[in-house]
Design a protein around this motif. Structure first.
Motif, PDB file in Angstrom:
ATOM      1  N   VAL A 365      62.039 127.897  38.279  1.00 44.52           N
ATOM      2  CA  VAL A 365      63.278 127.640  37.285  1.00 44.52           C
ATOM      3  C   VAL A 365      63.166 126.164  37.015  1.00 44.52           C
ATOM      4  CG1 VAL A 365      64.481 129.566  37.971  1.00 44.52           C
ATOM      5  CG2 VAL A 365      64.946 127.406  39.025  1.00 44.52           C
ATOM      6  N   MET A 366      62.409 125.395  37.487  1.00 42.76           N
ATOM      7  CA  MET A 366      62.261 123.808  37.370  1.00 42.76           C
ATOM      8  C   MET A 366      61.166 123.361  36.468  1.00 42.76           C
ATOM      9  SD  MET A 366      64.687 122.743  39.079  1.00 42.76           S
ATOM     10  CE  MET A 366      64.371 121.009  39.678  1.00 42.76           C
ATOM     11  N   ASP A 367      61.548 122.476  35.464  1.00 44.87           N
ATOM     12  CA  ASP A 367      60.725 121.954  34.641  1.00 44.87           C
ATOM     13  C   ASP A 367      59.892 120.695  35.315  1.00 44.87           C
ATOM     14  OD1 ASP A 367      61.330 123.667  32.525  1.00 44.87           O
ATOM     15  OD2 ASP A 367      62.852 122.040  31.366  1.00 44.87           O
ATOM     16  N   SER A 368      58.729 120.426  34.974  1.00 47.28           N
ATOM     17  CA  SER A 368      58.130 119.382  35.788  1.00 47.28           C
ATOM     18  C   SER A 368      57.285 118.833  34.681  1.00 47.28           C
ATOM     19  CB  SER A 368      57.071 119.894  36.859  1.00 47.28           C
ATOM     20  OG  SER A 368      56.067 120.810  36.504  1.00 47.28           O
ATOM     21  N   LEU A 369      56.896 117.393  35.029  1.00 45.66           N
ATOM     22  CA  LEU A 369      56.152 116.481  34.189  1.00 45.66           C
ATOM     23  C   LEU A 369      54.734 116.256  35.012  1.00 45.66           C
ATOM     24  CD1 LEU A 369      58.259 113.734  32.370  1.00 45.66           C
ATOM     25  CD2 LEU A 369      57.120 115.795  31.625  1.00 45.66           C
ATOM     26  N   ARG A 370      53.572 116.321  34.094  1.00 46.83           N
ATOM     27  CA  ARG A 370      52.296 116.058  34.671  1.00 46.83           C
ATOM     28  C   ARG A 370      51.784 114.944  33.498  1.00 46.83           C
ATOM     29  NH1 ARG A 370      47.192 118.644  34.398  1.00 46.83           N
ATOM     30  NH2 ARG A 370      48.197 120.600  33.731  1.00 46.83           N
ATOM     31  N   VAL A 371      51.312 114.071  33.917  1.00 50.37           N
ATOM     32  CA  VAL A 371      50.653 113.030  33.304  1.00 50.37           C
ATOM     33  C   VAL A 371      49.169 112.870  33.397  1.00 50.37           C
ATOM     34  CG1 VAL A 371      50.643 110.724  32.214  1.00 50.37           C
ATOM     35  CG2 VAL A 371      52.748 111.543  32.924  1.00 50.37           C
ATOM     36  N   LYS A 372      48.276 113.240  32.315  1.00 49.17           N
ATOM     37  CA  LYS A 372      47.119 112.800  32.417  1.00 49.17           C
ATOM     38  C   LYS A 372      46.568 111.625  31.998  1.00 49.17           C
ATOM     39  CE  LYS A 372      44.246 116.457  31.344  1.00 49.17           C
ATOM     40  NZ  LYS A 372      43.817 117.635  30.627  1.00 49.17           N
ATOM     41  N   VAL A 373      45.936 110.670  32.827  1.00 48.60           N
ATOM     42  CA  VAL A 373      45.390 109.614  32.203  1.00 48.60           C
ATOM     43  C   VAL A 373      43.958 109.332  32.676  1.00 48.60           C
ATOM     44  CG1 VAL A 373      46.273 107.017  32.570  1.00 48.60           C
ATOM     45  CG2 VAL A 373      47.852 108.656  33.172  1.00 48.60           C
ATOM     46  N   GLU A 374      43.312 108.597  31.443  1.00 41.40           N
ATOM     47  CA  GLU A 374      41.862 108.486  31.457  1.00 41.40           C
ATOM     48  C   GLU A 374      41.779 107.123  32.465  1.00 41.40           C
ATOM     49  OE1 GLU A 374      39.711 108.042  27.862  1.00 41.40           O
ATOM     50  OE2 GLU A 374      40.251 110.194  27.423  1.00 41.40           O
ATOM     51  N   VAL A 375      40.866 107.096  33.370  1.00 42.03           N
ATOM     52  CA  VAL A 375      40.459 105.843  33.860  1.00 42.03           C
ATOM     53  C   VAL A 375      39.377 104.911  33.093  1.00 42.03           C
ATOM     54  CG1 VAL A 375      40.730 106.654  36.358  1.00 42.03           C
ATOM     55  CG2 VAL A 375      38.451 106.702  35.095  1.00 42.03           C
ATOM     56  N   THR A 376      39.280 103.709  33.263  1.00 40.68           N
ATOM     57  CA  THR A 376      38.338 102.952  32.243  1.00 40.68           C
ATOM     58  C   THR A 376      36.903 103.195  32.857  1.00 40.68           C
ATOM     59  OG1 THR A 376      38.357 101.104  34.001  1.00 40.68           O
ATOM     60  CG2 THR A 376      40.161 101.222  32.045  1.00 40.68           C
ATOM     61  N   GLU A 377      36.132 102.867  31.835  1.00 43.18           N
ATOM     62  CA  GLU A 377      34.534 102.860  32.262  1.00 43.18           C
ATOM     63  C   GLU A 377      34.161 101.899  33.363  1.00 43.18           C
ATOM     64  OE1 GLU A 377      32.073 104.437  30.842  1.00 43.18           O
ATOM     65  OE2 GLU A 377      32.996 105.417  28.850  1.00 43.18           O
ATOM     66  N   GLU A 378      35.001 100.850  33.315  1.00 39.60           N
ATOM     67  CA  GLU A 378      34.656  99.806  34.470  1.00 39.60           C
ATOM     68  C   GLU A 378      34.758 100.568  36.080  1.00 39.60           C
ATOM     69  OE1 GLU A 378      35.205  97.615  31.178  1.00 39.60           O
ATOM     70  OE2 GLU A 378      36.398  99.242  31.854  1.00 39.60           O
ATOM     71  N   PHE A 379      35.786 101.322  35.972  1.00 39.98           N
ATOM     72  CA  PHE A 379      36.223 102.050  37.083  1.00 39.98           C
ATOM     73  C   PHE A 379      35.326 103.214  37.527  1.00 39.98           C
ATOM     74  CE2 PHE A 379      38.715 105.185  39.710  1.00 39.98           C
ATOM     75  CZ  PHE A 379      39.146 104.772  40.375  1.00 39.98           C
ATOM     76  N   MET A 380      34.843 103.788  36.566  1.00 37.99           N
ATOM     77  CA  MET A 380      33.764 104.963  36.679  1.00 37.99           C
ATOM     78  C   MET A 380      32.656 104.210  37.081  1.00 37.99           C
ATOM     79  SD  MET A 380      35.269 107.796  36.392  1.00 37.99           S
ATOM     80  CE  MET A 380      33.667 109.002  35.935  1.00 37.99           C
ATOM     81  N   ILE A 381      32.159 103.147  36.651  1.00 30.25           N
ATOM     82  CA  ILE A 381      30.960 102.611  36.991  1.00 30.25           C
ATOM     83  C   ILE A 381      30.947 102.052  38.404  1.00 30.25           C
ATOM     84  CG2 ILE A 381      29.451 100.441  36.591  1.00 30.25           C
ATOM     85  CD1 ILE A 381      30.314 100.719  33.698  1.00 30.25           C
ATOM     86  N   LYS A 382      31.911 101.475  38.773  1.00 28.50           N
ATOM     87  CA  LYS A 382      31.768 100.887  40.230  1.00 28.50           C
ATOM     88  C   LYS A 382      31.894 102.207  41.260  1.00 28.50           C
ATOM     89  CE  LYS A 382      34.879  98.657  43.853  1.00 28.50           C
ATOM     90  NZ  LYS A 382      34.870  99.636  44.610  1.00 28.50           N
ATOM     91  N   ALA A 383      32.675 103.461  40.694  1.00 31.72           N
ATOM     92  CA  ALA A 383      32.581 104.481  41.770  1.00 31.72           C
ATOM     93  C   ALA A 383      31.250 105.156  41.796  1.00 31.72           C
ATOM     94  CB  ALA A 383      33.595 105.406  41.165  1.00 31.72           C
ATOM     95  N   ALA A 384      30.592 105.313  40.552  1.00 31.32           N
ATOM     96  CA  ALA A 384      29.409 105.662  40.437  1.00 31.32           C
ATOM     97  C   ALA A 384      28.300 104.973  41.466  1.00 31.32           C
ATOM     98  CB  ALA A 384      28.886 105.988  39.148  1.00 31.32           C
TER      99      ALA A 384
END
Length: 447
Positions: A365-384
């Motif tokens: 019975v409750m409304d909720s919010l979910r926020v999808k946010v893209e990470v940057t290319e730099e963040f992905m490169i470091k993780a990879a």
């Protein structure tokens, strides 16, 4: 660049122009528009009753539903022979709203957008790359008319064609851009992948609008392109872009072309006019329009008005940047939430991009919010890179960093809007791009 004298009038001089325009408009619609004649008759108001600007409070409000109910042309007050241009809204929630202009209306629109261009420092020595959409949408032609009136050259490329946009910036020597802010960010992303240094081009300024955006996004665009970005405001129902504009001197509040469009701020619930400086719903009455003049049109945009003389020298009343739309406003567990509030938080965090989506769901019975946010290319490169190194400790460290980023974003958003949200970080490019107004909300609640 020359200004019009109306931009620096005293308050008494401006009020005299506004009263004459209001009286003329009320008499005009009473005579020529059946919808308004009935509304005024029902209220017991005649044109002779408008003796001061305060008497505007006796007039009826006009809503978007009025325009839909009278589709296509019953809200026009000019005859068919007098209408020389038609526009329409997108009509995504049903029938579109038709808009008609007389030749004089086009002159007013051109003048409004010429002031907008001048406010951003755009003049006869500029080449304006007009990225706003042409067609029934008012953005493209409005910006086009204004740029021509100040003597600038215009590239009427419209939206889309991202790589061609960049090519023309390089080859045609564009000095000014008109665009939605989200599409400029998309252009930068594509240009970065192509190895383009936007700061080495001739670009110096941009006019951005047509969607809610934050001060943080402005700073990001200015830093990435090396330009000055001024906010503009308008809506098709009133005239299109050019209702108000920022000056490059202050970039703080938008000068309303109030000799054409009389502004009020009202309480959205009671309809009562609010004092200067208080935030509420923005209402406009067109006082120099003949094709489709509107009395007290409720924009559903949330803003506030302040009077005084700007450091640029203009005395036009200023409206604050729109903080959201009351009809786009989300009410989550009794709390009013605007996407622009969430965007402002995202723009302050490193490792994430300004591309996001707010998803509204109902769990039980409750409304909720979910926020999808893209990470940057730099963040992905470091993780990879850590994954390729096979360094288990570094990988765990990256996972911890992601979790920490999510926690911080969730807490920051909660601090601003007052309710808890779920944050999902997603790869670059995974949120759909828009060539027009960015779509920020996906409401999955049962209708």
């Amino acid at each position: 660049m020359a200004w019009s004298k109306e931009e620096t009038l005293s308050r008494d001089e401006m009020r005299a122009i506004q009263l004459a325009g209001l009286q003329r408009t009320v008499a005009y619609v009473y005579e020529r528009n059946a919808h308004y004649r009935k509304k005024l008759d029902d209220l017991g108001v005649t044109p002779d009753d408008i003796r001061s600007l305060d008497d505007i409070r006796r007039l009826p409000f006009t809503t978007k539903q009025d325009l839909r109910d009278n589709y296509p042309f019953k809200m026009f007050s000019a005859s068919p022979e007098e209408i020389v241009e038609y526009h329409a809204t997108s009509g995504t929630t049903g029938k579109p709203i038709a808009v008609g202009y007389t030749r004089q209306d086009l002159e007013v629109w051109s003048e409004s957008m010429a002031r907008t261009c001048t406010g951003a420092g755009i003049g006869k020595n500029d080449v304006v790359q007009n990225i706003f959409g042409y067609g029934l949408f008012t953005g493209g032609l409005g910006a086009h008319y204004g740029a021509l009136k100040v003597g600038a050259g215009v590239i009427p490329i419209s939206g889309g064609n991202t790589q061609k946009q960049i090519m023309l910036m390089e080859d045609f020597g564009s000095t000014a851009l008109t665009s939605t802010p989200s599409f400029l960010m998309h252009i930068y992303e594509v240009g970065e992948q192509m190895g383009v240094d936007f700061k080495s081009l001739n670009l110096k300024s941009a006019l951005c609008g047509a969607e809610p955006w934050s001060e943080s996004m402005r700073h990001s665009i200015q830093d990435k392109f090396g330009i000055t970005v001024c906010d503009i405001y308008g809506l098709s129902e009133i005239t299109g872009p050019g209702v108000s504009f920022e000056c490059r001197e202050e970039q703080s509040g938008l000068h309303v072309n109030e000799d054409f469009f009389y502004p009020e701020i009202i309480d959205p619930d009671s309809g009562e006019v609010l004092p200067e400086g208080e935030e509420g719903e923005l209402v406009f009455t067109t006082i120099n329009k003949y094709g489709q003049p509107l009395l007290r049109y409720r924009t559903r945009d949330i803003s506030r008005l302040t009077y005084g003389t700007c450091s640029c020298g203009r005395t036009l009343v200023k409206m604050a940047r729109v903080s959201g739309r009351s009809d786009d406003m989300l009410i989550i567990r009794g709390v009013n939430v605007f996407p622009s509030q969430i965007e402002a938080v995202i723009m302050k965090r490193e490792g994430v991009s300004p591309h996001y989506m707010v998803i509204v769901e109902r769990k039980g019975v409750m409304d909720s919010l979910r926020v999808k946010v893209e990470v940057t290319e730099e963040f992905m490169i470091k993780a990879a890179a850590d994954v390729l190194k096979g360094a288990e400790f570094d990988i765990l460290e990256d996972v911890a960093a992601v979790r920490s980023k999510v926690r911080h974003l969730q807490q920051d958003i909660k601090d601003v809007i007052g309710i808890s949200v779920e944050v999902n970080l997603v790869p670059p490019g995974s949120i759909p791009r828009s060539q027009g107004k960015a779509q920020r909300i996906e409401d999955r609640r049962p209708k």
